[in-house]
Design a protein around this motif. Structure first.
Motif, PDB file in Angstrom:
ATOM      1  N   GLN A  27      13.598  25.118  46.995  1.00  0.00           N
ATOM      2  CA  GLN A  27      15.010  25.484  46.980  1.00  0.00           C
ATOM      3  C   GLN A  27      15.113  27.011  46.884  1.00  0.00           C
ATOM      4  N   PRO A  28      15.967  27.641  47.704  1.00  0.00           N
ATOM      5  CA  PRO A  28      16.082  29.100  47.641  1.00  0.00           C
ATOM      6  C   PRO A  28      16.561  29.566  46.262  1.00  0.00           C
ATOM      7  N   LYS A  29      15.740  30.375  45.612  1.00  0.00           N
ATOM      8  CA  LYS A  29      16.112  30.967  44.323  1.00  0.00           C
ATOM      9  C   LYS A  29      15.757  32.440  44.374  1.00  0.00           C
ATOM     10  N   TYR A  30      16.431  33.221  43.558  1.00  0.00           N
ATOM     11  CA  TYR A  30      16.202  34.659  43.572  1.00  0.00           C
ATOM     12  C   TYR A  30      16.083  35.190  42.148  1.00  0.00           C
ATOM     13  N   LEU A  31      15.295  36.257  41.983  1.00  0.00           N
ATOM     14  CA  LEU A  31      15.071  36.832  40.659  1.00  0.00           C
ATOM     15  C   LEU A  31      16.200  37.775  40.239  1.00  0.00           C
ATOM     16  N   SER A  32      17.082  38.107  41.167  1.00  0.00           N
ATOM     17  CA  SER A  32      18.215  38.974  40.842  1.00  0.00           C
ATOM     18  C   SER A  32      19.216  38.929  41.987  1.00  0.00           C
ATOM     19  N   TYR A  33      20.368  39.526  41.761  1.00  0.00           N
ATOM     20  CA  TYR A  33      21.367  39.605  42.841  1.00  0.00           C
ATOM     21  C   TYR A  33      20.890  40.534  43.956  1.00  0.00           C
ATOM     22  N   LEU A  34      20.011  41.473  43.633  1.00  0.00           N
ATOM     23  CA  LEU A  34      19.447  42.334  44.677  1.00  0.00           C
ATOM     24  C   LEU A  34      18.635  41.488  45.661  1.00  0.00           C
ATOM     25  N   GLU A  35      17.756  40.624  45.121  1.00  0.00           N
ATOM     26  CA  GLU A  35      16.973  39.746  45.992  1.00  0.00           C
ATOM     27  C   GLU A  35      17.870  38.792  46.771  1.00  0.00           C
ATOM     28  N   ALA A  36      18.922  38.287  46.107  1.00  0.00           N
ATOM     29  CA  ALA A  36      19.870  37.389  46.786  1.00  0.00           C
ATOM     30  C   ALA A  36      20.576  38.124  47.929  1.00  0.00           C
ATOM     31  N   PHE A  37      20.941  39.377  47.708  1.00  0.00           N
ATOM     32  CA  PHE A  37      21.573  40.220  48.730  1.00  0.00           C
ATOM     33  C   PHE A  37      20.623  40.382  49.921  1.00  0.00           C
ATOM     34  N   LEU A  38      19.351  40.695  49.610  1.00  0.00           N
ATOM     35  CA  LEU A  38      18.347  40.857  50.673  1.00  0.00           C
ATOM     36  C   LEU A  38      18.082  39.536  51.393  1.00  0.00           C
ATOM     37  N   GLY A  39      18.348  38.414  50.687  1.00  0.00           N
ATOM     38  CA  GLY A  39      18.197  37.092  51.289  1.00  0.00           C
ATOM     39  C   GLY A  39      19.353  36.719  52.195  1.00  0.00           C
ATOM     40  N   GLY A  40      20.343  37.612  52.314  1.00  0.00           N
ATOM     41  CA  GLY A  40      21.461  37.387  53.234  1.00  0.00           C
ATOM     42  C   GLY A  40      22.668  36.720  52.611  1.00  0.00           C
ATOM     43  N   LEU A  41      22.706  36.626  51.273  1.00  0.00           N
ATOM     44  CA  LEU A  41      23.850  35.994  50.608  1.00  0.00           C
ATOM     45  C   LEU A  41      25.003  36.971  50.435  1.00  0.00           C
ATOM     46  N   GLU A  42      26.184  36.399  50.260  1.00  0.00           N
ATOM     47  CA  GLU A  42      27.387  37.210  50.044  1.00  0.00           C
ATOM     48  C   GLU A  42      27.440  37.632  48.572  1.00  0.00           C
ATOM     49  N   VAL A  43      26.847  38.748  48.267  1.00  0.00           N
ATOM     50  CA  VAL A  43      26.826  39.284  46.903  1.00  0.00           C
ATOM     51  C   VAL A  43      27.743  40.501  46.853  1.00  0.00           C
ATOM     52  N   THR A  44      28.630  40.541  45.869  1.00  0.00           N
ATOM     53  CA  THR A  44      29.562  41.672  45.779  1.00  0.00           C
ATOM     54  C   THR A  44      28.829  42.923  45.311  1.00  0.00           C
ATOM     55  N   LYS A  45      29.370  44.072  45.680  1.00  0.00           N
ATOM     56  CA  LYS A  45      28.781  45.349  45.258  1.00  0.00           C
ATOM     57  C   LYS A  45      28.837  45.479  43.732  1.00  0.00           C
ATOM     58  N   LYS A  46      29.877  44.905  43.127  1.00  0.00           N
ATOM     59  CA  LYS A  46      30.008  44.959  41.667  1.00  0.00           C
ATOM     60  C   LYS A  46      28.861  44.192  41.002  1.00  0.00           C
ATOM     61  N   ASP A  47      28.595  42.958  41.499  1.00  0.00           N
ATOM     62  CA  ASP A  47      27.487  42.154  40.967  1.00  0.00           C
ATOM     63  C   ASP A  47      26.152  42.871  41.165  1.00  0.00           C
TER      64      ASP A  47
END
Length: 198
Positions: free
Chosen positions: A146-166
């Motif tokens: 299952q796709p999991k990430y160690l931070s919102y930075l990794e999630a962002f690099l994974g192509g997810l919609e992560v806000t700049k604030k997060d």
């Protein structure tokens, strides 16, 4: 008849809620597991409980492993900072996958895992169990089906919609905690050196 209608309405409502929850789970963002909090907690325990596991004959080996862990944590920390600064400087919008940099962070965290194992081999059973659990948590985030990430930075690099604030909050917190880990390990190395000299 009235009772039957209530039962059927209740059953239909339950089915709708279950279906909604299933759809939400499938369409929602994959989990972000911020391990920096647990990493910092473990490092603090290493520092506080040094008298419980220090053995003079293993002191030099322990310091070598701590130094290696400190270096890899610093490498991961700097790589995160460089990437995060670049994203903000270039105002990169979320939703575009960056496999190259995502893999680069994964490789750096894998190196942290390896050095973490080197330290856990030289401490008491309680800290070893805590370190093993931390390593397992990191491994599951990096290599789970299952796709999991160690931070919102990794999630962002994974192509997810992560806000700049997060992204900003996540970056600041992780950077700070990883920096604290590095500083505490340096202090712990000093303690071990003093014990070796006694």
């Amino acid at each position: 008849m009235m009772k039957l209608r209530k039962v059927l309405t209740g059953a239909a409502l339950c089915c709708m809620l279950f279906f909604s929850a299933s759809v939400l789970a499938q369409s929602g963002k994959p989990g972000v597991t911020d391990i920096t909090f647990h990493m910092l907690t473990w490092v603090k325990h290493l520092d506080n409980d040094v008298d419980k596991y220090f053995k003079r004959e293993k002191g030099e080996q322990l310091n070598q492993q701590l130094e290696a862990l400190k270096q890899e944590l610093n490498n991961y920390r700097k790589a995160r900072k460089t990437l995060s600064d670049s994203l903000f400087r270039n105002n990169i919008a979320p939703g575009k996958k960056d496999d190259y940099n995502l893999e680069a962070l994964k490789v750096k965290m894998s190196a942290v895992m390896e050095k973490l194992r080197g330290v856990t081999d030289l401490v008491n059973p309680e800290l070893q169990a805590e370190g093993d659990k931390l390593n397992e948590e990191i491994y599951n985030a990096l290599y789970s089906d299952q796709p999991k990430y160690l931070s919102y930075l990794e999630a962002f690099l994974g192509g997810l919609e992560v806000t700049k604030k997060d992204l900003a909050l996540d970056g600041s917190t992780a950077y700070s905690r990883l920096g604290d880990c590095v500083n505490i390990i340096a202090s712990l190395e000093g303690k071990i050196n003093r014990k070796m000299g006694q």
